[in-house]
Structures are given as structure tokens and as C-alpha cells.
Design a protein around this motif. Structure first.
Motif, PDB file in Angstrom:
ATOM      1  N   THR A  48       1.096  -1.633  -0.168  1.00 11.87           N
ATOM      2  CA  THR A  48       0.402   0.152   0.039  1.00 11.87           C
ATOM      3  C   THR A  48       0.693   1.378  -0.035  1.00 11.87           C
ATOM      4  OG1 THR A  48      -1.712  -1.397   1.816  1.00 11.87           O
ATOM      5  CG2 THR A  48      -1.976   1.342   1.524  1.00 11.87           C
ATOM      6  N   ARG A  49       2.433   1.102   0.856  1.00 13.87           N
ATOM      7  CA  ARG A  49       2.851   2.520   0.631  1.00 13.87           C
ATOM      8  C   ARG A  49       3.550   2.928  -0.636  1.00 13.87           C
ATOM      9  NH1 ARG A  49       4.356   0.407   5.461  1.00 13.87           N
ATOM     10  NH2 ARG A  49       6.410  -0.403   4.859  1.00 13.87           N
ATOM     11  N   GLY A  50       3.516   1.571  -1.453  1.00 13.22           N
ATOM     12  CA  GLY A  50       4.722   1.713  -2.853  1.00 13.22           C
ATOM     13  C   GLY A  50       3.903   2.407  -3.878  1.00 13.22           C
ATOM     14  N   ALA A  51       2.768   1.873  -3.146  1.00 15.56           N
ATOM     15  CA  ALA A  51       1.300   2.633  -4.318  1.00 15.56           C
ATOM     16  C   ALA A  51       1.007   3.494  -3.919  1.00 15.56           C
ATOM     17  CB  ALA A  51      -0.374   1.523  -4.081  1.00 15.56           C
ATOM     18  N   CYS A  52       0.895   4.487  -3.271  1.00 13.54           N
ATOM     19  CA  CYS A  52       1.215   5.428  -2.788  1.00 13.54           C
ATOM     20  C   CYS A  52       1.788   6.465  -2.732  1.00 13.54           C
ATOM     21  CB  CYS A  52       0.783   5.934  -0.829  1.00 13.54           C
ATOM     22  SG  CYS A  52      -0.856   5.395  -0.254  1.00 13.54           S
ATOM     23  N   LEU A  53       3.384   6.051  -2.807  1.00 11.03           N
ATOM     24  CA  LEU A  53       4.039   6.171  -3.311  1.00 11.03           C
ATOM     25  C   LEU A  53       4.819   6.592  -4.976  1.00 11.03           C
ATOM     26  CD1 LEU A  53       6.863   8.924  -2.932  1.00 11.03           C
ATOM     27  CD2 LEU A  53       8.081   5.725  -3.260  1.00 11.03           C
ATOM     28  N   THR A  54       4.067   5.942  -5.011  1.00 11.88           N
ATOM     29  CA  THR A  54       4.022   6.168  -7.180  1.00 11.88           C
ATOM     30  C   THR A  54       3.354   6.780  -7.292  1.00 11.88           C
ATOM     31  OG1 THR A  54       4.482   3.401  -7.415  1.00 11.88           O
ATOM     32  CG2 THR A  54       3.345   4.490  -8.747  1.00 11.88           C
ATOM     33  N   LEU A  55       1.649   7.187  -7.276  1.00  9.95           N
ATOM     34  CA  LEU A  55       0.625   7.949  -6.853  1.00  9.95           C
ATOM     35  C   LEU A  55       1.018   9.010  -6.071  1.00  9.95           C
ATOM     36  CD1 LEU A  55      -2.130   8.697  -7.595  1.00  9.95           C
ATOM     37  CD2 LEU A  55      -3.266   8.010  -5.605  1.00  9.95           C
ATOM     38  N   LEU A  56       1.937   9.327  -6.131  1.00  8.32           N
ATOM     39  CA  LEU A  56       2.511  11.161  -5.407  1.00  8.32           C
ATOM     40  C   LEU A  56       3.337  11.347  -6.089  1.00  8.32           C
ATOM     41  CD1 LEU A  56       2.758  10.617  -1.694  1.00  8.32           C
ATOM     42  CD2 LEU A  56       0.723  11.646  -2.605  1.00  8.32           C
ATOM     43  N   LEU A  57       3.850  10.318  -7.066  1.00 11.01           N
ATOM     44  CA  LEU A  57       5.631  10.300  -7.917  1.00 11.01           C
ATOM     45  C   LEU A  57       4.217  11.279  -9.009  1.00 11.01           C
ATOM     46  CD1 LEU A  57       7.816   8.486  -7.140  1.00 11.01           C
ATOM     47  CD2 LEU A  57       8.128   9.961  -6.223  1.00 11.01           C
ATOM     48  N   ALA A  58       3.216  10.338  -9.238  1.00 10.23           N
ATOM     49  CA  ALA A  58       2.818  10.270 -10.895  1.00 10.23           C
ATOM     50  C   ALA A  58       1.699  12.032 -10.619  1.00 10.23           C
ATOM     51  CB  ALA A  58       1.692   9.488 -10.740  1.00 10.23           C
ATOM     52  N   LEU A  59       1.798  11.977  -8.929  1.00 10.42           N
ATOM     53  CA  LEU A  59       0.796  13.656  -9.570  1.00 10.42           C
ATOM     54  C   LEU A  59       1.533  14.747  -9.150  1.00 10.42           C
ATOM     55  CD1 LEU A  59      -1.746  12.772  -6.380  1.00 10.42           C
ATOM     56  CD2 LEU A  59      -2.111  13.600  -8.804  1.00 10.42           C
ATOM     57  N   ALA A  60       2.837  14.619  -8.475  1.00 13.09           N
ATOM     58  CA  ALA A  60       4.031  15.566  -8.343  1.00 13.09           C
ATOM     59  C   ALA A  60       4.414  15.922  -9.894  1.00 13.09           C
ATOM     60  CB  ALA A  60       4.988  14.978  -8.027  1.00 13.09           C
ATOM     61  N   GLY A  61       4.874  14.497 -10.786  1.00 14.45           N
ATOM     62  CA  GLY A  61       4.960  14.697 -12.201  1.00 14.45           C
ATOM     63  C   GLY A  61       3.779  15.770 -13.456  1.00 14.45           C
ATOM     64  N   CYS A  62       2.203  15.167 -12.478  1.00 16.49           N
ATOM     65  CA  CYS A  62       1.772  15.694 -13.494  1.00 16.49           C
ATOM     66  C   CYS A  62       1.671  17.815 -13.177  1.00 16.49           C
ATOM     67  CB  CYS A  62       0.330  15.843 -13.166  1.00 16.49           C
ATOM     68  SG  CYS A  62      -0.062  13.909 -13.614  1.00 16.49           S
ATOM     69  N   ILE A  63       1.793  17.954 -11.796  1.00 18.91           N
ATOM     70  CA  ILE A  63       1.394  19.197 -11.160  1.00 18.91           C
ATOM     71  C   ILE A  63       3.179  19.801 -11.647  1.00 18.91           C
ATOM     72  CG2 ILE A  63       2.308  20.738  -9.134  1.00 18.91           C
ATOM     73  CD1 ILE A  63       0.870  19.067  -7.234  1.00 18.91           C
ATOM     74  N   ASP A  64       4.284  19.176 -11.882  1.00 21.83           N
ATOM     75  CA  ASP A  64       5.542  19.524 -12.480  1.00 21.83           C
ATOM     76  C   ASP A  64       5.166  20.094 -13.515  1.00 21.83           C
ATOM     77  OD1 ASP A  64       8.420  20.631 -12.325  1.00 21.83           O
ATOM     78  OD2 ASP A  64       8.138  19.256 -13.981  1.00 21.83           O
ATOM     79  N   THR A  65       4.918  19.168 -14.960  1.00 18.44           N
ATOM     80  CA  THR A  65       4.093  20.303 -16.317  1.00 18.44           C
ATOM     81  C   THR A  65       2.913  20.609 -16.582  1.00 18.44           C
ATOM     82  OG1 THR A  65       2.670  18.320 -16.905  1.00 18.44           O
ATOM     83  CG2 THR A  65       5.049  18.082 -16.240  1.00 18.44           C
ATOM     84  N   VAL A  66       2.479  21.182 -15.529  1.00 20.24           N
ATOM     85  CA  VAL A  66       1.223  21.784 -15.686  1.00 20.24           C
ATOM     86  C   VAL A  66       1.620  23.542 -15.934  1.00 20.24           C
ATOM     87  CG1 VAL A  66      -0.440  23.377 -14.596  1.00 20.24           C
ATOM     88  CG2 VAL A  66      -0.255  21.652 -13.898  1.00 20.24           C
ATOM     89  N   GLN A  67       1.156  24.201 -17.320  1.00 16.82           N
ATOM     90  CA  GLN A  67       2.012  25.841 -17.868  1.00 16.82           C
ATOM     91  C   GLN A  67       0.680  26.497 -17.097  1.00 16.82           C
ATOM     92  OE1 GLN A  67       0.814  24.592 -22.014  1.00 16.82           O
ATOM     93  NE2 GLN A  67       2.640  25.217 -22.362  1.00 16.82           N
ATOM     94  N   ARG A  68       1.490  27.752 -16.279  1.00 17.65           N
ATOM     95  CA  ARG A  68       1.121  28.674 -15.636  1.00 17.65           C
ATOM     96  C   ARG A  68       1.305  29.567 -16.597  1.00 17.65           C
ATOM     97  NH1 ARG A  68       4.233  27.584 -10.939  1.00 17.65           N
ATOM     98  NH2 ARG A  68       5.751  26.413 -11.990  1.00 17.65           N
ATOM     99  N   GLU A  69       0.751  31.187 -16.179  1.00 18.14           N
ATOM    100  CA  GLU A  69       0.806  31.812 -16.452  1.00 18.14           C
ATOM    101  C   GLU A  69       2.847  32.872 -16.624  1.00 18.14           C
ATOM    102  OE1 GLU A  69      -0.534  37.138 -16.437  1.00 18.14           O
ATOM    103  OE2 GLU A  69      -1.455  35.461 -15.644  1.00 18.14           O
ATOM    104  N   ALA A  70       2.829  32.979 -17.346  1.00 20.49           N
ATOM    105  CA  ALA A  70       4.416  33.975 -17.660  1.00 20.49           C
ATOM    106  C   ALA A  70       4.553  34.942 -17.698  1.00 20.49           C
ATOM    107  CB  ALA A  70       4.519  32.534 -18.621  1.00 20.49           C
ATOM    108  N   ARG A  71       5.576  36.232 -16.985  1.00 17.58           N
ATOM    109  CA  ARG A  71       5.764  37.300 -17.991  1.00 17.58           C
ATOM    110  C   ARG A  71       6.997  37.693 -17.944  1.00 17.58           C
ATOM    111  NH1 ARG A  71       1.132  41.192 -17.730  1.00 17.58           N
ATOM    112  NH2 ARG A  71      -0.505  39.865 -16.674  1.00 17.58           N
ATOM    113  N   VAL A  72       7.812  37.823 -17.911  1.00 13.86           N
ATOM    114  CA  VAL A  72       8.817  38.303 -18.752  1.00 13.86           C
ATOM    115  C   VAL A  72       9.354  39.487 -19.208  1.00 13.86           C
ATOM    116  CG1 VAL A  72      11.277  37.546 -20.343  1.00 13.86           C
ATOM    117  CG2 VAL A  72       9.579  35.423 -19.477  1.00 13.86           C
ATOM    118  N   GLU A  73      10.136  40.386 -18.215  1.00  9.83           N
ATOM    119  CA  GLU A  73      10.469  41.738 -18.333  1.00  9.83           C
ATOM    120  C   GLU A  73      11.144  41.475 -19.743  1.00  9.83           C
ATOM    121  OE1 GLU A  73      11.676  45.104 -16.104  1.00  9.83           O
ATOM    122  OE2 GLU A  73      12.971  43.178 -15.481  1.00  9.83           O
TER     123      GLU A  73
END
Length: 295
Positions: free
Chosen positions: A5-30
Motif C-alpha cells: 500500500t505504501r508503495g502504491a501511494c508513493l507511486t501515486l504521489l510521484l505521478a501527481l508531482a510529475g503532473c503538477i510540474d508539467t502544468v503550464q502557468r501564466e508567465a511574464r518576462v521583463e
């Protein structure tokens, strides 16, 4: 909680972290623009020594694209600066122009206009504020050229936009296929400094042809220059009259005779050389940072 169960949760958390990292957000560059300090004359073609006293460029709008080759309206644009600004290309001090607004991601190409934009909804190109500030031109150059013992002033004022034969709506300058350009755009704290070197724009001008010495002959044009003395030639090659341009503080230019300065008209070799360098020659330097650019 068992190991499975702990392994499955860790896998899920890593997958979610990967998804969060690839989400595009608004950007402003001076965005900052700068020129290059050119305090000394520099070499041109055929031994010409060139000095610039004025070098202004109408720059913008600018688009950064995700693909490796910009074009076709850059459907996958990451960030845009839709304004324009006049760059003093002789001033090395960066000046703030505004902000590139878009989303996070990797940019691999760019495209921009020179103060005059081509729109799908307009038959004719539209001058923006920067071009209007330069009397409708994209670039304004003034300086002197020293060649063969003569020092001659010159001026170039050119409007640069897509022609009627080009596709409307596409910026006039794009990253070349061989040019390396890649940057990860983050959500905040980034700055882009674009530095221009106006020496690149005039090094291909054939001043020697414009200031060539000649004598009237049946093969000569209507006006030739013997040093700074203009000769007006008859059809049979004889000299009809002469004029010493120096007496009026003027210079002799092939085919034109005595003039105040070399004035590039937009369709001559000098204008075409400048145009080609701006569109397809030496590119400005793009410098990314997270701190205020100092060079």
C-alpha cells in the motif's frame, strides 16, 4: 499500512508531482533592449572606414514560439510582446521596453517585426508607435564613411515590412534554421535582454561604387565624379560642364553629382544591403537572466 500500500501511494504521489510540474502557468518576462557602444570607426567593404552618429531601430512586436522554426503566425506561441519601441543602437545601457506575456514552457524560436506590422485584416502594413516616431521608418542611420582620402556623410531611412507578394500576418524577421535558440520560460523572475549591434547593418554597403572616380566617355553615365568635381556628360562622352562640389560643402556621388550627403533611397544597393543584414544577416544577442542585466 502494508508495504504494497505504501508503495502504491508513493507511486501515486510521484505521478501527481510529475503532473503538477508539467502544468503550464501564466508567465511574464521583463523585456529590455540595448545597443552597442561604438566609439571608434570600424571597417567596411573595400577599405571603407565607417563611423555612426545615429542608429535607431523600430523594434517589435516580438513572439517567442515553442517550435524550432517560427512562422505561420506561430500557432504554438509561448509568449508575446505586442508593442514596439525605438532602440538607440549606439547606447549600450539596457532600457525597459515592457513585458512578454504568455505561459511557461520551452521556447525554441522567435519572430519579430521592425515597427511595421502586416495584418490579415489590412491590405497595407501598419506602422506602430516606434515607426511613427521615426517618421514611418524601421531604421534610421547617419554617419560618415572615409574612403580613398575622402570623408563623406551618409543617411539611410528605410521602412521594412512584408511585401505584397508575402503572406500577410507573418512577422518579417524569424530565427534562422541554423541559429541556436532555446530557453525554459518560468512563471516569474525572468528577464530577457536583446542587444543590437548596428555595425552588422552597414558592413556590406558598397561605398566604393558610390564614390567611384571616373571621366566622361560614351560608356559613362550622365554624371561622373573626378574626385569631388562633378562632370556632366553629353551623349557622345564629352564634358558638358563641371562643378566643384567642395565650394558648396557638398560631395560628389556617382550618377547624382553634387549632393549634401549620400542618401540611400530604399531601392539602391546600399539600402538593399542594409535590408538584407537586418532581415537575414547578423542577429541581435538574446540574453536571459533572473537578475537585472548589466551588459
Amino acid at each position: 499500512m502494508n508495504v504494497l500500500t505504501r508503495g502504491a501511494c508513493l507511486t501515486l504521489l510521484l505521478a501527481l508531482a510529475g503532473c503538477i510540474d508539467t502544468v503550464q502557468r501564466e508567465a511574464r518576462v521583463e523585456l529590455k533592449l540595448a545597443g552597442t557602444d561604438i566609439s571608434k570607426p570600424f571597417a567596411g567593404r573595400d577599405g571603407a572606414s565607417i563611423s555612426l552618429s545615429r542608429a535607431q531601430l523600430a523594434f517589435g512586436p516580438l513572439t517567442l514560439c515553442a517550435g524550432r522554426e517560427a512562422g505561420d503566425l506561430c500557432d504554438d506561441a509561448l509568449a508575446e510582446w505586442r508593442e514596439s519601441a525605438v532602440v538607440d543602437a549606439l547606447d549600450p545601457e539596457p532600457k525597459r521596453a515592457g513585458e512578454l506575456v504568455g505561459i511557461t514552457g520551452s521556447t525554441r524560436s522567435y519572430m519579430y517585426d521592425l515597427g511595421i506590422v502586416s495584418l490579415l485584416t489590412q491590405q497595407q502594413p501598419v506602422p506602430l508607435a516606434a515607426a511613427r516616431e521615426l517618421s514611418g521608418h524601421s531604421v534610421w542611420l547617419e554617419g560618415t564613411v572615409e574612403l580613398r582620402g575622402r570623408t563623406v556623410p551618409f543617411r539611410a531611412r528605410l521602412a521594412m515590412a512584408q511585401s505584397e507578394l508575402s503572406a500577410r500576418g507573418v512577422p518579417i524577421v524569424r530565427k534562422s534554421p541554423s541559429e541556436r535558440f532555446a530557453q525554459r520560460i518560468t512563471a516569474e523572475g525572468q528577464q530577457l535582454l536583446i542587444r543590437f549591434d548596428p555595425r552588422d547593418w552597414v558592413v556590406s554597403v558598397d561605398f566604393a561604387a558610390l564614390l567611384a572616380n571616373g571621366e566622361c566617355s560614351d560608356a559613362a553615365g550622365p554624371r561622373v565624379c573626378s574626385g569631388n568635381v562633378a562632370q556632366v556628360c553629353a551623349a557622345d562622352g564629352t564634358v558638358m560642364r563641371t562643378r566643384d562640389c567642395s565650394l558648396a560643402n557638398e560631395v560628389c556621388v556617382s550618377d547624382l553629382g553634387c549632393v549634401e550627403r549620400l542618401e540611400f533611397r530604399g531601392d539602391d544597393q546600399a539600402s538593399l544591403a542594409i535590408r538584407n543584414e537586418l532581415l537575414a544577416g547578423g542577429r541581435p544577442v538574446f540574453k536571459w537572466s533572473t537578475e537585472s542585466p548589466s551588459e
